[in-house]
Scaffold this active site. Structure first.
Site, PDB file in Angstrom:
ATOM      1  N   THR A 175       0.914  -1.134   0.000  1.00 52.40           N
ATOM      2  CA  THR A 175       0.000   0.000   0.000  1.00 52.40           C
ATOM      3  C   THR A 175       0.946   1.174   0.000  1.00 52.40           C
ATOM      4  O   THR A 175       2.145   0.988   0.187  1.00 52.40           O
ATOM      5  CB  THR A 175      -0.830  -0.066   1.315  1.00 52.40           C
ATOM      6  OG1 THR A 175      -1.612  -1.229   1.276  1.00 52.40           O
ATOM      7  CG2 THR A 175      -1.709   1.139   1.535  1.00 52.40           C
ATOM      8  N   THR A 225      -4.197   1.670  -2.211  1.00 54.74           N
ATOM      9  CA  THR A 225      -3.610   0.336  -2.229  1.00 54.74           C
ATOM     10  C   THR A 225      -4.126  -0.540  -3.356  1.00 54.74           C
ATOM     11  O   THR A 225      -5.218  -0.315  -3.884  1.00 54.74           O
ATOM     12  CB  THR A 225      -3.917  -0.380  -0.879  1.00 54.74           C
ATOM     13  OG1 THR A 225      -3.242  -1.626  -0.829  1.00 54.74           O
ATOM     14  CG2 THR A 225      -5.406  -0.620  -0.690  1.00 54.74           C
ATOM     15  N   GLY A 284      -0.907  -3.326   5.765  1.00 53.43           N
ATOM     16  CA  GLY A 284      -2.003  -4.205   6.188  1.00 53.43           C
ATOM     17  C   GLY A 284      -2.409  -3.873   7.616  1.00 53.43           C
ATOM     18  O   GLY A 284      -2.464  -2.700   8.007  1.00 53.43           O
TER      19      GLY A 284
HETATM   20  O1  DON Z   1      -6.933  -2.025   3.259  1.00 49.57           O
HETATM   21  C1  DON Z   1      -6.129  -2.671   3.908  1.00 49.57           C
HETATM   22  O2  DON Z   1      -6.069  -2.633   5.111  1.00 49.57           O
HETATM   23  C2  DON Z   1      -5.132  -3.550   3.191  1.00 49.57           C
HETATM   24  N1  DON Z   1      -5.645  -4.002   1.946  1.00 49.57           N
HETATM   25  C3  DON Z   1      -3.883  -2.788   3.007  1.00 49.57           C
HETATM   26  C4  DON Z   1      -2.814  -3.678   2.436  1.00 49.57           C
HETATM   27  C5  DON Z   1      -1.495  -3.248   2.798  1.00 49.57           C
HETATM   28  O3  DON Z   1      -1.288  -2.254   3.434  1.00 49.57           O
HETATM   29  C6  DON Z   1      -0.417  -4.114   2.382  1.00 49.57           C
HETATM   30  N2  DON Z   1       0.802  -3.438   2.628  1.00 49.57           N
HETATM   31  N3  DON Z   1       1.754  -3.220   2.944  1.00 49.57           N
END
Ligand code: DON
Length: 579
Positions: free
Chosen positions: A385, A403, A478
């Site tokens: 993201t 993201t 995430g």
């Molecule tokens: O919306 C969310 O929380 C996740 N899909 C974000 C994914 C994410 O940050 C992966 N990254 N490093």
């Protein structure tokens, strides 16, 4: 508050010349101050901080040429879709907070939800098996969200197309790959045999590894961006680009239909507002879980006097971890898309609820995660993201996280359109009723459905003190996002670190299940005794120890002078650009 500077001169010139909606303002006779960049940047007028120097500079140029923070954010977001393809996107979704300074009282803070939605045919158990990348693609929200931002909060001195075209030009002419992008592309390409279009578009022609100094050109994406620039979001949702998305879905067994695209709407929602030590925190509401969890933790820290001990004592870190455990248990129990069920937001972020949660924390001993959530029926059994922050000459602030879910989403590039689709539907709880000790959640509020937005952890925040915006931050990662943002905020606001120190400081993560603390390697290196202390209190330390957690590109505004400090997180290779 209102600083009479170059941009203001330009805005006056623009309105006198009657070109308010016809693109760039005319050149002023005063030469524009140069846009500078760096990992930490002091700026008087405006600053953009993102993972990528080219994209930050695109945004800073818009600021310098008379655009506001929202105009700059739109241009930065499109530029990142070209220059940081693992997460910058037009095929994904995200959240944007816009903070307008006010002369009296609190700033007016707005929230644009451009999260992806489940295609109409999605059911609660659609993702219970082993869904493919095509099936996990949600209806993208980014183009509609950025258009909404531009229409609602942009200056209109910059026409839409003038904010999209810089990105189109970079894709068309190509740009120099830096070390961070080379590493990102090489890691994405390493496991991509099943995705030939991804390899064709993002691989090197001779199949060798990318290295800093190479040039990446993206002609299909350039053509798509030109079309979006000329024809607006209708091109993406109902035009030729929409047809290409639908064709891609049909050839790969995906779920997004022409109707899903046509019906996609970005939503304006009220941000969640809380307080912490005299600061006002504006945070994202559901379908983000981040705002609620952040405020729950800050409320618990206030109750427990987090400053009773020093920052890296085992006791302080224990308190932080126990707050994380409780906030994430509530997240699993209560949070999902508010359009599909009631989320008790006010109760969850109340100081009373925090006092009740905090009262269950034993100061000397870890609580087991199962104990904090007796309601949970437990069964046995990475990604990317990107966040960027912008503040302009008038103090208007944008905090944007968007993201594709995992790095490069599901590695599906829409054929003949050159952009990556998200695999965001993996954020729905996959198996109804099945919550397990590994952290898979099966609770009702976030079960999949057509039109529904999967629960997100993205937490772009804006923080004010005495009515003035003082801090803008957010992160990828995430579920770790929530804890990264919490630690940056606590480091800065409770422990008085400089913003540079607050962003650099090692981070850790606990998400209720699995019941263990994941620490950045640097934390283990710098604070071994703290970890020993935590183990003695009964905490499990996850052996994984990632080299980095999050990437928190942040801006601080000095309330007395209005001076801006852009702080790029160094973990990947971020850059602040401003003037
Ligand atoms: O919306 C969310 O929380 C996740 N899909 C974000 C994914 C994410 O940050 C992966 N990254 N490093």
């Amino acid at each position: 508050m209102f600083r009479f500077t170059y941009s203001v001169v330009l805005s006056i010139l623009a309105s006198v010349a009657g070109c308010a909606s016809s693109g760039r303002p005319p050149a002023a006779s005063v030469p524009p101050p140069p846009v500078r960049s760096g990992q930490t940047l002091d700026a008087q007028h405006g600053v953009v901080v993102s993972v990528c120097r080219i994209a930050s500079t695109v945004g800073a140029n818009v600021l310098r040429d008379g655009g506001n923070a929202v105009d700059a954010a739109v241009a930065t977001a499109f530029a990142l879709a070209v220059t940081w393809p693992e997460a910058g996107n037009i095929g994904g979704g995200g959240f944007m907070m816009v903070g307008e300074p006010s002369r009296v009282g609190q700033p007016a803070v707005h929230f644009i939800d451009y999260r992806e939605t489940g295609p109409a045919e999605v059911k609660a158990d659609t993702f219970a098996g082993k869904p493919t990348s095509h099936q996990l693609a949600g209806t993208p929200g980014t183009v509609r969200g950025l258009f909404t931002a531009h229409q609602t909060y942009g200056t209109k001195r910059f026409a839409w197309k003038d904010l999209v075209l810089p990105a189109a030009k970079i894709a068309e002419e190509g740009f120099v790959v830096d070390a961070a992008l080379a590493a990102s592309l090489n890691s994405g390409l390493a496991r991509s045999e099943a995705f030939p279009e991804f390899r064709r578009v993002y691989g090197k022609v001779d199949g060798s590894a990318w290295k800093a100094g190479d040039r990446l050109t993206l002609p299909d994406l350039a053509a798509t961006l030109h079309a979006i620039a000329e024809r607006g979001p209708g091109e993406f949702y109902e035009g030729e680009t929409a047809s290409r998305i639908v064709a891609e879905m049909q050839s790969g067994g995906g779920l997004i239909s022409a109707g899903d695209l046509k019906n996609y709407r970005a939503r304006l929602r009220e941000p969640i507002v809380g307080t912490f030590k005299g600061y006002t925190i504006f945070a994202p509401p559901p379908p983000s879980s981040g705002g609620i969890a952040l405020l729950q933790m800050l409320n618990m820290f206030e109750t427990l006097d987090l400053r009773a001990d020093q920052r890296w004592s085992a006791s302080t870190v224990h308190t932080i971890v126990e707050a994380m455990r409780r906030a994430f248990a509530d997240r699993a129990r209560y949070l999902g898309d508010p359009d599909y069920g009631t989320v008790p937001v006010a109760e969850l972020v109340s100081k009373d609820h925090a006092r009740q949660l905090a009262s269950t924390i034993d100061p000397l001993k870890a609580t087991s995660s199962e104990q904090v959530a007796p309601w949970a029926q437990l069964s046995e059994t990475g990604g990317q993201t990107t966040h960027f922050s912008v503040v302009d000459v008038n103090g208007l602030a944008v905090s944007n996280t968007y993201t594709l879910e995992q790095s490069f989403g599901g590695k599906v590039v829409v054929r003949r359109a050159g952009f990556l689709l998200n695999n965001e539907l993996g954020d729905f709880n996959p198996r109804p009723g099945q919550t397990n000790r590994n952290g898979q959640i099966g609770t009702p509020p976030n079960l999949a459905a057509g039109g529904k937005r999967p629960l997100s952890s993205m937490t772009p925040v804006i923080i004010a003190r005495n009515g003035k915006i003082v801090l803008v931050t957010g992160s990828p990662g995430g579920r770790t996002i929530i804890n990264t943002v919490t630690q940056v905020v606590v480091n800065r606001l409770a422990f008085g670190m400089s913003l540079r120190q607050a962003v650099d400081a090692p981070r850790l993560h606990h998400q209720w299940l699995p019941d263990g603390i994941r620490v950045e390697r640097s934390l283990a290196e710098q604070h071994l005794q703290t970890l020993e202390g935590l183990k003695a209190m009964g905490h499990a330390i996850d052996a994984t120890m990632p080299s980095r957690q999050g990437d928190a590109h942040s801006i601080e505004i000095d309330p007395a002078t209005g001076r801006l400090t852009g702080v790029a997180d160094k973990r990947i290779g971020g850059s602040a650009a401003g003037y």
